[in-house]
Design an enzyme around this catalytic site. Structure first.
Site, mmCIF file in Angstrom:
data_model
loop_
_atom_site.group_PDB
_atom_site.id
_atom_site.type_symbol
_atom_site.label_atom_id
_atom_site.label_comp_id
_atom_site.label_asym_id
_atom_site.label_seq_id
_atom_site.Cartn_x
_atom_site.Cartn_y
_atom_site.Cartn_z
ATOM 1 N N SER A 31 -20.449 -33.860 -36.988
ATOM 2 C CA SER A 31 -20.290 -35.315 -36.842
ATOM 3 C C SER A 31 -20.217 -35.992 -38.197
ATOM 4 O O SER A 31 -20.700 -35.464 -39.193
ATOM 5 C CB SER A 31 -21.478 -35.910 -36.095
HETATM 6 N N1 SAH Z 1 -25.401 -30.578 -35.289
HETATM 7 C C1 SAH Z 1 -24.224 -29.840 -35.629
HETATM 8 C C2 SAH Z 1 -23.000 -30.356 -34.908
HETATM 9 C C3 SAH Z 1 -22.555 -29.359 -33.952
HETATM 10 S S1 SAH Z 1 -21.233 -29.792 -32.916
HETATM 11 C C4 SAH Z 1 -24.007 -29.751 -37.120
HETATM 12 O O1 SAH Z 1 -24.717 -30.412 -37.877
HETATM 13 O O2 SAH Z 1 -23.146 -28.991 -37.516
HETATM 14 C C5 SAH Z 1 -21.979 -29.484 -31.353
HETATM 15 C C6 SAH Z 1 -22.392 -28.075 -31.079
HETATM 16 O O3 SAH Z 1 -22.981 -28.052 -29.781
HETATM 17 C C7 SAH Z 1 -21.275 -27.060 -31.040
HETATM 18 O O4 SAH Z 1 -21.523 -26.067 -31.990
HETATM 19 C C8 SAH Z 1 -21.311 -26.501 -29.631
HETATM 20 O O5 SAH Z 1 -21.027 -25.127 -29.541
HETATM 21 C C9 SAH Z 1 -22.755 -26.782 -29.247
HETATM 22 N N2 SAH Z 1 -23.033 -26.789 -27.819
HETATM 23 C C10 SAH Z 1 -22.299 -27.291 -26.794
HETATM 24 N N3 SAH Z 1 -22.928 -27.078 -25.625
HETATM 25 C C11 SAH Z 1 -24.104 -26.438 -25.911
HETATM 26 C C12 SAH Z 1 -25.186 -25.949 -25.141
HETATM 27 N N4 SAH Z 1 -25.221 -26.033 -23.803
HETATM 28 N N5 SAH Z 1 -26.219 -25.350 -25.780
HETATM 29 C C13 SAH Z 1 -26.218 -25.214 -27.130
HETATM 30 N N6 SAH Z 1 -25.220 -25.652 -27.917
HETATM 31 C C14 SAH Z 1 -24.171 -26.263 -27.318
#
Ligand code: SAH
Length: 270
Positions: free
Chosen positions: A112
């Site tokens: 993000s």
């Molecule tokens: N906080 C992260 C942003 C990640 S984007 C950063 O700083 O990089 C959102 C992430 O959520 C993705 O990697 C995706 O694979 C994960 N995601 C989606 N559904 C999920 C679930 N049910 N459990 C765990 N992770 C999930």
């Protein structure tokens, strides 16, 4: 050419109205700047190394801009000033790491933009536990991604559990966060919709992916005085919106905040 401006142009833009190259330098380093300019032209890897040299200055400009735009939570601003976002993205994207933009982290996922991450963490800081204790307590993150937000959380919470469903990203985050070894951090590969019962309850829960409903486990794992911040699709509000839930003595209290655009919360781990 309509390509987005890149480092060090990003600095020029932030310093609009001033002669840019000298402003990016510490005094008496024109030769180093010239060498860096040459490196910038040479290869993406060299660009990232060049950025590494200056990244503290670029980050403090990013933080100044976020502050000017209304982010007023000092602990969050401090964490944003400390964590080297460019180390969490691909070398080729490192030059954009301190612009307020979301960036791809592979596997169809994105990190993000800093203003959104800052906003979510600041919302967490306004929760009951954080106001009373001055930190986020035991924190749970759903969606580790590349590990950037987990690194910020480590500076703001007593302990952090972060769950990621994609093994490849879980492992990438492990590498990125290897240097934080002393910290109380647990990276979990699994379906974050289940929260993480072994370490529950949590004072702060933050989701980086949004679904159509809040998973029940997140609410049951929210400690009294705790706060949850998550994107949630809400038809009546016309799309994804940030939802805040507080665990108060009188029960769970919900508030809707800004419209956002997060990747989907998916089921299962793979
Ligand atoms: N906080 C992260 C942003 C990640 S984007 C950063 O700083 O990089 C959102 C992430 O959520 C993705 O990697 C995706 O694979 C994960 N995601 C989606 N559904 C999920 C679930 N049910 N459990 C765990 N992770 C999930």
């Amino acid at each position: 050419m309509s390509r987005p401006p890149r480092f060090p142009l990003a600095l020029d833009r932030l310093d609009s109205g001033r002669a840019a190259p000298e402003r990016t330098l510490r005094p008496q380093r024109p030769l180093q700047q010239a060498a860096r300019d040459a490196l910038h032209r040479a290869s993406p890897r060299a660009q990232a190394q060049g950025l590494g040299l200056d990244s503290e200055a670029v980050r403090s400009r990013m933080v100044a801009r976020l502050r000017a735009e209304g982010l007023r939570c000092e602990p969050v601003l401090q964490a944003l000033a400390q964590v080297e976002r460019h180390r969490f993205v691909d070398t080729a994207l490192a030059t954009q790491a301190y612009e307020d933009t979301s960036l791809p982290i592979g596997h169809g996922q994105t990190i993000s933009k800093p203003s959104v991450v800052g906003r979510m963490l600041a919302l967490l800081f306004e929760g009951g536990h954080a106001r009373e204790h001055g930190h986020l307590g035991r924190a749970l993150e759903i969606g580790t991604g590349c590990g950037y937000q987990a690194a910020l959380l480590l500076r703001l919470a007593k302990s952090v559990v972060s769950v990621e469903r994609l093994k490849a990203l879980h492992e990438k985050a492990r590498e990125h966060l290897a240097a934080q070894r002393g910290a109380d951090l647990r990276l979990v590969w699994g379906d974050g919709r289940l929260g993480h019962a072994p370490r529950a309850p949590f004072h702060s829960i933050v989701a980086a992916a949004g679904g159509d409903a809040l998973p029940e486990a997140w609410l049951t794992q929210l400690a009294p005085g705790g706060r949850l911040v998550a994107p949630l699709h809400d038809e009546a509000r016309g799309g994804q919106v940030l939802l805040v839930v507080d665990h108060r003595p009188e029960g769970l209290v919900r508030q809707w905040h800004d419209a956002v655009h997060f990747v989907p919360l998916k089921s299962g781990a793979q």
